[in-house]
Scaffold this active site. Sequence first.
Site, short mmCIF file in Angstrom:
data_model
loop_
_atom_site.label_atom_id
_atom_site.label_comp_id
_atom_site.label_asym_id
_atom_site.label_seq_id
_atom_site.Cartn_x
_atom_site.Cartn_y
_atom_site.Cartn_z
N GLY A 80 0.78 -1.23 0.00
CA GLY A 80 0.00 0.00 0.00
C GLY A 80 0.81 1.27 0.00
O GLY A 80 0.24 2.35 0.10
N GLY A 95 4.44 -3.39 -3.68
CA GLY A 95 4.53 -3.69 -5.11
C GLY A 95 4.82 -2.41 -5.85
O GLY A 95 5.93 -2.12 -6.26
N ARG A 96 3.76 -1.58 -5.90
CA ARG A 96 3.85 -0.32 -6.64
C ARG A 96 5.09 0.51 -6.30
O ARG A 96 5.77 1.03 -7.17
CB ARG A 96 2.60 0.51 -6.30
N TYR A 149 -9.25 3.38 -13.00
CA TYR A 149 -9.23 4.08 -11.70
C TYR A 149 -9.24 5.60 -11.84
O TYR A 149 -8.95 6.29 -10.86
CB TYR A 149 -7.95 3.74 -10.93
N CYS A 198 -11.76 0.93 -29.22
CA CYS A 198 -13.14 1.36 -29.43
C CYS A 198 -13.91 1.35 -28.11
O CYS A 198 -14.75 0.48 -27.86
CB CYS A 198 -13.81 0.49 -30.49
N GLU A 199 -13.56 2.27 -27.27
CA GLU A 199 -14.22 2.48 -25.97
C GLU A 199 -14.08 3.95 -25.68
O GLU A 199 -13.00 4.52 -25.86
CB GLU A 199 -13.47 1.74 -24.85
N TYR A 201 1.47 -2.26 -12.48
CA TYR A 201 0.12 -2.49 -13.00
C TYR A 201 -0.05 -1.92 -14.41
O TYR A 201 -1.11 -1.42 -14.76
CB TYR A 201 -0.94 -1.94 -12.03
#
Length: 876
Positions: A716, A754-755, A795, A822-823, A852
């Site tokens: 975190g 992680g991040r 996010y 295409c979004e 990520y």
Amino acid sequence: MSAAASAPESASGGWIVLKFGGTSVSRRHRWDTIGRLAKRRAEETGGRVLVVVSALSGVTNELAAIADGAADAAGRVEALERRHRDFAAELGLDAEAVLGRRLAALRGLLEDPRAAARPLDWQAEVLAQGELLSSTLGVAYLQAQGLDFAWMDARDWLAALPRQPNQSEWSQRLSVTCQAQADDGWRARFAAQPGRMLLTQGFIARHADGGTAILGRGGSDTSAAYFGALLGAVRVEIWTDVPGMFSANPREVPDARLLTRLDYYEAQEIATTGAKVLHPRSIKPCRDSGVPMAILDTERPELPGTSIDGSAEPVPGVKAISRRNGIVLVSMEGIGMWQQVGFLADVFERFRRHGLSVDLIGTAETNVTVSLDPSENLVNTDVLAALSADLAEICRVKVIAPCAAITLVGRGMRSLLHKLSDVWAAFGRERVHMISQSSNDLNLTFVIDEADADGLLPELHAALIDSGAMPVAEAAVFGPRWRELEGRFRPRPVPWWHAPAMRARLRELAAAGTPRYVYHLPTVRERARQLKAVAAVDRRFYAIKANPHPAILRTVVEEGFGLECVSLAELRHVFAVLPELDPGRVLFTPSFAPRQEYAEAFALGVNVTLDNVEALQRWPEIFRGRRVWLRIDLGHGAGHHQKVVTGGKASKFGLSLARVDEFVDAARALGMVITGLHAHMGSGVDDPGHWRLMGDELAGFARRIGTVAILDIGGGLPIAYSDDEEPFDLDAWAASLAEVRAVHPAFDLVVEPGRFLVAECGVLLARATQVVEKDGVRRVGLDAGMNALVRPALYDAWHDIANLDRLDEPADAVFDVVGPICESSDVFGRRRHLPAATAPDDLMLIADAGAYGHAMASTYNLRALPAEDVIDGPAD
Ligand code: ADP
Ligand code: ASP
Ligand code: MG
């Protein structure tokens, strides 16, 4: 001719008005600044300068107490006299010669026959003394410095407007509005005043009866504005103790941002709703006569401050959050009164009778609630009691006080409502008495109990930025944060890819094709070593889900980290990359994994974390006799986005606290040993207190269980994705963990970041495909889309975006940066500043994409996965 055109066109000649507030006139060196600034302005404009001053700080409060009939009036007058004599001495002036007459006048007011009944005209005279004293002292000092200054009595120039219909006696004397248009005679007389520079009082004006009138608390700003309008000044500058108007009171919200440029309407709204830095009535005179205003800091005159004028480009979004205290709500309950003809007229007639002006109104079938703003009304217990008695004739009355009105100000509030979910959530915890949305679509106000408002503004301000409702990246409006100006902000270091050698290397790599992730291993090493330096932590596992690239796994393992996996495939990957790795350095923390994954994990000999009782009940044969870590849900979560909060009832992770005993019993029955306790509450948590609390909670459970030796506090750790954020405060984190370690020495502390280890090492390189303009929005398209990096779409995450081919050109144009998927959510960033020349084939870089990024990439639309490269070795 428009109002704006009547202001002098050029900076040569004309008047400039400088207003200095209480703190700006209370110290000798500030008077030196006042003299210097006035002289400079006269020289710059080739014109003349009018300086308007407040009373020394705190003096008006004392005078107000005397005017209100405070018991020890004589003592207060004596103290005021001493204060001014001392200050005269500090200024090197002969106090008696300069102030003798004025101090005698102040004492005389106590002897005045009116003092007993304290009529409003006497109160006005008492209040006026502070400005009369400060201006008298100031002009003597400036003249002693050899400056060409003359003193004038503001009452000879500012005339209170005659009584308006419905205006109370109180406001007609102590909160007056003045004539803001001058005839030629007025201007000619003013121009004939001696002295290149003039000095006068704020706050006071001439009453129609020839006596003194007062402009209301904080009204010196408005005096300056009237003079600016009457003189058709080049500019009105409000010099105070903060370098401008901020997005919130900086003393309450250290992260408040300087508002560098505002139009009159937004500034008006911010001032009206509580930003004390500018008196609410000061904007209209300047707006009507097109005189620009500026708010500047006397202690730091070099800072640019806030400019307010009529030509500021409107930018949609919340600009500020303000708070007004001392709000009184009057709730009126009348059975079936709604739609009853004349009910509201009857109600408001009673407010008029008591000279009270209503601010906010809320209605329901049987209730009308209104607010009274104390700065516009004489709201005291006598007035309220009389009002209540009158209202009781027609309804049931309840007075709710003291309340605070918290207001969000900005253009287009209605279209922002969907972004305010966190703001609603914060208010959802309080008792909201009233919500009001202004009819000019410039504000949204919540009224709550004053006590509940404490501490709320920093939280709301952060939520407004996080949700995008306050567009702080709009450099035309938002400047630095207060903390930054105070030297209390740690900016991010320059990223590795800025170095010319690194840019060249990235260009070479991109030649082999884009989109392409590139990871800079020295950055991973640096972050790993920063974490290793945190002595309170005994063991560290890298959460490989952030980025399982083999080179990164090898790097972190070389740095002494273990690896944390969340799937069997990750476990297999780890041992494929590092066949020699001791399984004891691997941790398996799956969520809702199938039976087989646990079985293989135990077979591999890694540490296994479990988070539910059902698995033990269903698959006893897998767990019998095993040593496991238990993941619990401490019941609350945290994180940079709702989707990464991993604690609390709504989260699928962790064993509920209510079932810990059940789990322990079931595990014992199977001969298992619980050796570790794990909790992970979310990602991107930046409050160090969070860790301390978590350590305490985990230790409590560990003691109860008895066999636990390890407390795993999860990961975190956040990184700063934008210039707007500070790097994670590792020292504060280390200090809070040291506390946890000292209080609970029996346990080893484990972390699983992680991040933090890999986000900044990675960039996503993409080529610009097309640059297209549509309905005023310019878009640059990339050959990478949300399939390559999904965080912005998933996010609303911010990633810096740069044009690597034009890094040295100014980022002077605004683009939306989009992908080819295409979004409609295939957008990397909106309203990003990039060089205007940005063109197809330019090499673009999306920063901080090491965590990520590739790990969450997909082949959606059958677009290929991005390639990956690694850079090792230093930048040269
Ligand atoms: P002066 O005595 O110079 O008139 P004030 O005390 O009246 O100064 O106004 C300046 C103060 O306004 C600041 O010190 C600050 O605490 C307060 N303030 C409240 N809201 C804001 C805001 N949004 N921006 C800047 N200052 C604010
Ligand atoms: N001295 C007055 C007050 O304190 C006016 C001002 O400072 O603007 O309210
Ligand atoms: Mg003020």
